[in-house]
Design an enzyme around this catalytic site. Sequence first.
Site, short mmCIF file in Angstrom:
data_model
loop_
_atom_site.label_atom_id
_atom_site.label_comp_id
_atom_site.label_asym_id
_atom_site.label_seq_id
_atom_site.Cartn_x
_atom_site.Cartn_y
_atom_site.Cartn_z
CG HIS A 252 -4.07 5.54 6.67
ND1 HIS A 252 -3.30 4.70 5.91
CD2 HIS A 252 -5.32 5.42 6.17
CE1 HIS A 252 -4.06 4.10 5.00
NE2 HIS A 252 -5.28 4.52 5.14
CG ASP B 135 -8.72 7.04 1.16
OD1 ASP B 135 -8.80 6.23 0.23
OD2 ASP B 135 -8.36 6.71 2.32
CD GLU C 231 -11.55 5.10 1.71
OE1 GLU C 231 -10.99 4.40 0.83
OE2 GLU C 231 -10.95 5.58 2.69
#
Length: 296
Positions: A164, A96, A281
């Site tokens: 997540h 991610d 990120e």
Amino acid sequence: MEKSEKEKWILAGKIGKEARDFGISLAEPGAKLLDIALAIEKKISDAGAKPAFPPNLSLNYFAAHYTPKFKDATELKKGDLLKIDVGASVDGYLSDTAATVLVGGGENKVLDAAKEALSNAIKKVKPGIRIDEISKTIEEAIRGKGCNPIVNLGGHGIERYSIHEADFIPNIRGNSSHMIKKEGAFAIEPFATDGGGYVVDSPEVQILMLVETKPVRSQLGRQILDFIASEYNTLPFAKRWILEKFGIMAELELKPLVSSGALYEFNVLKEQQNGNVAQFEHTLLIDGNEVTVTTE
Ligand code: MN
Ligand code: MN
């Protein structure tokens, strides 16, 4: 961590990084968002992986969760602040990663703030560090550039087939005493803005996710749900992927699947005061005393 498992985390990171950088290279004035998304998806599949989630290509005050819609005609303009947030899945091992581009080039304070926050935060990571130390570093870097961190977005744990997971890594300092996990993957993702620093749901939905398979009355609805379960498992998918496969009538089948609790919708997130938003990120992997940034 098993060697074979670690190799898949690392490979997912490498493919995610390459897809992110390829997307960045295409982000020029006049480029179509849909073409960039398709090019990123092809880059990931050509590398033998699957998208961990649809490429998120969110513009300006939209912070996250926008992927181009079916036949999307949006073109990039000079001055757009584009967040490219992508990930790869290698047998369910995920990456991610995100970067922000100021389309057409130039300086941007919000972009610089988010970039520096990620760089500073990563330097702090070591086994046993408190999550709050990471959050404090992010907040200080962003406020130091005269911007606000987005308080209701942040980093997160990553598990196989689940993008997540606990723990949440806030972009502002709190009072949590939680440590970073001892083993496994997680993402750090500072969001900076020149708005107030809070995102809200917009009405638009382009990304969904399977929660659980349920009995479905409509034949097409059942086919769609079976396809989602076999193709994406519990990873997020794009509405446009379903319309490309089943035709535009499929859109009508998705709502009942959401109402029944089979599917979850990710609303496009927007900064409450329409402030510009930048995000960077990386995915990190901790194995014993070793910290690896898999998407760097
Ligand atoms: Mn992301
Ligand atoms: Mn993330």
